[in-house]
Design a protein around this motif. Structure first.
Motif, PDB file in Angstrom:
ATOM      1  N   ARG A  11       0.851  -1.186   0.000  1.00  0.00           N
ATOM      2  CA  ARG A  11       0.000   0.000   0.000  1.00  0.00           C
ATOM      3  C   ARG A  11       0.884   1.233   0.000  1.00  0.00           C
ATOM      4  O   ARG A  11       1.886   1.297   0.715  1.00  0.00           O
ATOM      5  N   ASP A  15      -1.256   7.128   0.508  1.00  0.00           N
ATOM      6  CA  ASP A  15      -2.671   6.752   0.598  1.00  0.00           C
ATOM      7  C   ASP A  15      -3.057   6.394   2.030  1.00  0.00           C
ATOM      8  O   ASP A  15      -4.157   6.721   2.487  1.00  0.00           O
ATOM      9  N   ASP A  19      -5.897   8.350   4.162  1.00  0.00           N
ATOM     10  CA  ASP A  19      -6.996   7.616   4.796  1.00  0.00           C
ATOM     11  C   ASP A  19      -7.043   7.872   6.293  1.00  0.00           C
ATOM     12  O   ASP A  19      -8.123   8.008   6.878  1.00  0.00           O
ATOM     13  N   ALA A  22      -8.393  11.371   6.861  1.00  0.00           N
ATOM     14  CA  ALA A  22      -9.815  11.452   6.529  1.00  0.00           C
ATOM     15  C   ALA A  22     -10.663  10.809   7.611  1.00  0.00           C
ATOM     16  O   ALA A  22     -11.810  11.197   7.813  1.00  0.00           O
ATOM     17  N   ALA A  23     -10.101   9.830   8.315  1.00  0.00           N
ATOM     18  CA  ALA A  23     -10.849   9.154   9.379  1.00  0.00           C
ATOM     19  C   ALA A  23     -10.841   9.945  10.680  1.00  0.00           C
ATOM     20  O   ALA A  23     -11.614   9.637  11.593  1.00  0.00           O
TER      21      ALA A  23
END
Length: 82
Positions: A11, A15, A19, A22-23
């Motif tokens: 990954r 990214d 993530d 954003a959480a």
């Protein structure tokens, strides 16, 4: 030496960072203000050549206001209960 997990795709770290940010909710950001205030206080004390107690007192007040706001003024509520 790099290790690769067997059976899991790689990954992109960017990214994963996006993530994670954003959480984050409001309370995560409020708690993030506290160490930032102390870091800024130490930088100000160093650059402005003032006694370290003055900017640290201001940072402590910022931390108190943030905690009071997050815990008492706008406390978290359970979305599942009615």
């Amino acid at each position: 030496m790099y290790e690769k997990r067997i059976g899991s795709p790689q990954r992109d770290p960017f990214d994963a960072l996006v993530d994670g940010l954003a959480a984050a909710d409001r309370y995560d950001l409020v708690l993030g203000i506290i160490p930032i205030a102390f870091a800024v206080a130490l930088v100000v004390a160093t650059v402005a050549n003032v006694p370290v107690t003055q900017p640290l007192a201001v940072a402590a007040l910022v931390g108190i206001v943030a905690i009071v706001d997050a815990c008492y003024r706008n406390p978290p509520i359970d979305q599942g209960s009615t």
